[in-house]
Design a protein around this motif. Structure first.
Motif, PDB file in Angstrom:
ATOM      1  N   ARG A 308      44.150  45.200  42.324  1.00 41.54           N
ATOM      2  CA  ARG A 308      43.840  45.883  43.573  1.00 41.54           C
ATOM      3  C   ARG A 308      43.078  45.004  44.552  1.00 41.54           C
ATOM      4  N   GLY A 309      43.025  43.723  44.258  1.00 43.67           N
ATOM      5  CA  GLY A 309      42.379  42.799  45.161  1.00 43.67           C
ATOM      6  C   GLY A 309      40.876  42.947  45.236  1.00 43.67           C
ATOM      7  N   LEU A 310      40.295  43.540  44.224  1.00 44.39           N
ATOM      8  CA  LEU A 310      38.850  43.738  44.204  1.00 44.39           C
ATOM      9  C   LEU A 310      38.107  42.564  43.595  1.00 44.39           C
ATOM     10  N   LEU A 311      38.849  41.650  42.989  1.00 42.76           N
ATOM     11  CA  LEU A 311      38.234  40.519  42.316  1.00 42.76           C
ATOM     12  C   LEU A 311      39.151  39.315  42.456  1.00 42.76           C
ATOM     13  N   ALA A 312      38.602  38.229  42.947  1.00 44.54           N
ATOM     14  CA  ALA A 312      39.404  37.028  43.148  1.00 44.54           C
ATOM     15  C   ALA A 312      39.914  36.501  41.813  1.00 44.54           C
ATOM     16  N   ALA A 313      41.081  35.885  41.835  1.00 42.44           N
ATOM     17  CA  ALA A 313      41.723  35.418  40.603  1.00 42.44           C
ATOM     18  C   ALA A 313      40.928  34.341  39.891  1.00 42.44           C
ATOM     19  N   ASP A 314      40.116  33.593  40.645  1.00 34.41           N
ATOM     20  CA  ASP A 314      39.390  32.498  40.012  1.00 34.41           C
ATOM     21  C   ASP A 314      38.026  32.923  39.491  1.00 34.41           C
ATOM     22  N   ASN A 315      37.711  34.198  39.556  1.00 29.48           N
ATOM     23  CA  ASN A 315      36.450  34.700  39.006  1.00 29.48           C
ATOM     24  C   ASN A 315      36.722  35.421  37.693  1.00 29.48           C
ATOM     25  N   ASP A 316      35.911  35.140  36.717  1.00 33.42           N
ATOM     26  CA  ASP A 316      36.110  35.705  35.386  1.00 33.42           C
ATOM     27  C   ASP A 316      34.793  36.287  34.901  1.00 33.42           C
ATOM     28  N   PRO A 317      34.466  37.523  35.262  1.00 34.35           N
ATOM     29  CA  PRO A 317      33.183  38.106  34.863  1.00 34.35           C
ATOM     30  C   PRO A 317      33.083  38.245  33.351  1.00 34.35           C
ATOM     31  N   CYS A 318      31.892  38.028  32.830  1.00 29.39           N
ATOM     32  CA  CYS A 318      31.712  38.082  31.377  1.00 29.39           C
ATOM     33  C   CYS A 318      31.515  39.521  30.924  1.00 29.39           C
ATOM     34  N   ASN A 366      45.123  52.646  30.209  1.00 30.56           N
ATOM     35  CA  ASN A 366      45.826  53.903  30.480  1.00 30.56           C
ATOM     36  C   ASN A 366      44.900  54.916  31.149  1.00 30.56           C
ATOM     37  N   TRP A 367      43.660  54.983  30.681  1.00 33.10           N
ATOM     38  CA  TRP A 367      42.700  55.913  31.287  1.00 33.10           C
ATOM     39  C   TRP A 367      42.447  55.546  32.746  1.00 33.10           C
ATOM     40  N   ILE A 368      42.310  54.271  33.016  1.00 30.86           N
ATOM     41  CA  ILE A 368      42.080  53.820  34.391  1.00 30.86           C
ATOM     42  C   ILE A 368      43.240  54.218  35.295  1.00 30.86           C
ATOM     43  N   GLU A 369      44.454  54.096  34.797  1.00 26.67           N
ATOM     44  CA  GLU A 369      45.626  54.449  35.594  1.00 26.67           C
ATOM     45  C   GLU A 369      45.738  55.954  35.793  1.00 26.67           C
ATOM     46  N   GLU A 370      45.447  56.715  34.762  1.00 24.88           N
ATOM     47  CA  GLU A 370      45.624  58.166  34.814  1.00 24.88           C
ATOM     48  C   GLU A 370      44.482  58.868  35.537  1.00 24.88           C
ATOM     49  N   GLN A 371      43.279  58.330  35.428  1.00 26.90           N
ATOM     50  CA  GLN A 371      42.106  58.946  36.054  1.00 26.90           C
ATOM     51  C   GLN A 371      41.621  58.040  37.182  1.00 26.90           C
ATOM     52  N   SER A 372      42.448  57.918  38.205  1.00 27.85           N
ATOM     53  CA  SER A 372      42.188  56.916  39.241  1.00 27.85           C
ATOM     54  C   SER A 372      40.874  57.154  39.983  1.00 27.85           C
ATOM     55  N   LYS A 373      40.541  58.406  40.259  1.00 29.02           N
ATOM     56  CA  LYS A 373      39.317  58.682  41.007  1.00 29.02           C
ATOM     57  C   LYS A 373      38.083  58.305  40.197  1.00 29.02           C
ATOM     58  N   VAL A 379      34.612  51.388  38.201  1.00 25.27           N
ATOM     59  CA  VAL A 379      34.831  49.978  38.533  1.00 25.27           C
ATOM     60  C   VAL A 379      33.970  49.560  39.726  1.00 25.27           C
ATOM     61  N   ASP A 380      33.803  50.458  40.689  1.00 28.44           N
ATOM     62  CA  ASP A 380      32.934  50.142  41.821  1.00 28.44           C
ATOM     63  C   ASP A 380      31.518  49.855  41.336  1.00 28.44           C
ATOM     64  N   ARG A 381      31.047  50.667  40.409  1.00 28.68           N
ATOM     65  CA  ARG A 381      29.699  50.442  39.858  1.00 28.68           C
ATOM     66  C   ARG A 381      29.640  49.111  39.115  1.00 28.68           C
ATOM     67  N   ILE A 382      30.672  48.815  38.345  1.00 30.88           N
ATOM     68  CA  ILE A 382      30.701  47.554  37.596  1.00 30.88           C
ATOM     69  C   ILE A 382      30.681  46.362  38.540  1.00 30.88           C
ATOM     70  N   LEU A 383      31.494  46.415  39.596  1.00 33.92           N
ATOM     71  CA  LEU A 383      31.565  45.295  40.530  1.00 33.92           C
ATOM     72  C   LEU A 383      30.247  45.113  41.281  1.00 33.92           C
ATOM     73  N   ARG A 384      29.573  46.216  41.585  1.00 40.68           N
ATOM     74  CA  ARG A 384      28.266  46.086  42.230  1.00 40.68           C
ATOM     75  C   ARG A 384      27.261  45.435  41.282  1.00 40.68           C
ATOM     76  N   ASN A 385      27.355  45.764  39.994  1.00 41.43           N
ATOM     77  CA  ASN A 385      26.478  45.126  39.009  1.00 41.43           C
ATOM     78  C   ASN A 385      26.744  43.629  38.941  1.00 41.43           C
ATOM     79  N   ILE A 386      28.025  43.275  38.932  1.00 42.13           N
ATOM     80  CA  ILE A 386      28.380  41.855  38.892  1.00 42.13           C
ATOM     81  C   ILE A 386      27.869  41.147  40.142  1.00 42.13           C
TER      82      ILE A 386
END
Length: 408
Positions: A308-318, A366-373, A379-386
């Motif tokens: 979804r373009g939320l994370l650049a391809a060259d970044n690999d969060p641990c 599968n959960w991420i795809e089925e429960q998009s909201k 994921v927004d919370r995770i990305l803010r943490n990163i």
């Protein structure tokens, strides 16, 4: 008194030597002669009963009672095990389990729940380290009892009446000559029984305490959703969840000769809490099942963010950044668990990591795809943490009117 009158045949001598070996060095069998060893003694007997019902020999419940005179009564209403050897099958009767040192600890297969924290020696150690033990069996229409004193039978098994039920009850009194104290902690036992019930879906364990002067107290545990219920309980202790549903699944994988049961939930507490178990034994140091879990979570979240373009391809969060705020239980049950180190708290089976990784990635994906909201919130919370944890020099920022937080 002659050896003939005492019945000192070769088997009898072996029994006495085994019993004396346990009594001389109790720490080898239950860890200590203090409170920890006392509780381990109880766990050994309860573990034997739990494994009996998990094998399909009962209604899936074990009842434990702390009696006013300092005894511990452990009962299940499954098939009663006869005192004598079980016919032509070569099975060990109850009297043999109580009086003979096992050739080796009970097998650690996936259908064995490790209630105790040491080697599962069943009833023999409990009998040897108790001042008195009463065994009662209901089977084949009769109720039979036998009493022991410090591991030695006081009499032959005796029929005491008819019965329409079935089951086995072991009541024992820890020996004050061995243990520094013989008063069990209700709280310690209840917490362990609760944990075992979480890890064995549908198993019922009750604990009653008849000792308090103000009246008896009792708790009972049975969790139909297993580790999902475990995660929900852990999260309730820490804070509100970011989403209401526990993500969980169970899978058998022949590549690792066992099953896995995994549940997880991202909470608003910001604290990571991952509990791991192998055959119901806590693996406090983690191991390959935890490594596989972290791998799978990282792969699923990273794939979603990049698609979804939320994370650049060259970044690999641990994994540590992604699991911030994650509450999870990872439980595997293996035919042949391999532990690293003397404490048996680190699982080493190499095949487990890849199996758990694949399963977690698939189910979480599968959960991420089925429960998009809900997934977008997590994921927004995770990305803010990163973003908060990542040094600014490592963030390749994009510029322009549509600058987004996801540009890194």
């Amino acid at each position: 008194m002659s050896g003939e009158r005492m019945g000192y045949d070769a088997v009898r001598i072996e029994e006495l030597e085994g019993r004396e070996a346990v009594r001389k060095r109790p720490g080898m069998w239950v860890g200590s002669t203090g409170e920890r060893g006392l509780h381990e003694l109880v766990f050994q007997v309860v573990g034997w009963a739990v494994n009996h019902v998990l094998a399909g020999r009962g209604d899936g419940s074990v009842d434990v009672t702390l009696t006013p005179d300092g005894g511990v009564r452990v009962a299940h209403n499954g098939l009663g095990r006869p005192f004598a050897a079980e016919g032509d099958t070569g099975g060990r009767g109850l009297e043999a389990l109580l009086t003979r040192m096992p050739a080796e600890a009970e097998p650690g297969g996936r259908h064995i729940a490790a209630v105790s924290h040491s080697r599962i020696m069943g009833l023999f150690v409990a009998n040897a380290l108790s001042s008195r033990l009463m065994a009662e069996v209901q089977c084949e229409g009769a109720r039979r009892v036998q009493e022991y004193a410090r591991g030695v039978a006081a009499a032959q098994p005796a029929a005491v009446g008819p019965t329409a039920g079935s089951g086995t009850t072991i009541t024992f009194w820890p020996d004050a000559e061995i243990f520094e104290a013989t008063w069990c902690s209700f709280a310690v036992l209840a917490e362990r029984f609760r944990q075992v019930a979480f890890l064995n879906r549908g198993l019922g364990i009750s604990l009653a305490d008849e000792r308090p002067a103000g009246g008896a107290r009792a708790v009972s545990f049975r969790f139909p959703d297993g580790v999902r219920d475990f995660v929900a309980a852990l999260d309730a202790e820490t804070g509100a969840a970011l989403h209401p549903d526990v993500i969980g699944f169970e899978r058998e994988d022949p590549r690792m000769a066992g099953t896995m049961e995994v549940a997880m939930l991202w909470s608003g507490s910001g604290q990571e809490q991952i509990r791991s178990f192998a055959n119901s034994r806590a693996t406090r140091q983690g191991g390959t099942h935890v490594d596989g879990f972290r791998d799978g979570v990282t792969a699923a979240v990273t794939a979603y963010a990049r698609e979804r373009g939320l994370l650049a391809a060259d970044n690999d969060p641990c994994a540590d950044r992604i699991s911030k705020g994650l509450t999870a239980v990872v439980s595997v049950k293996l035919e042949r668990p391999e532990y690293l180190g003397a404490t048996r708290e680190l699982l080493g089976n190499t095949d487990v990591r890849g199996c758990v990784r694949q399963a977690v990635r698939e189910h979480l994906g599968n959960w991420i795809e089925e429960q998009s909201k809900q997934a977008a919130q997590v994921v927004d919370r995770i990305l803010r943490n990163i973003h908060q944890d990542w040094p600014a020099t490592e963030l390749p920022l994009r510029t322009g009117s549509a600058e987004r937080r996801s540009s890194w």
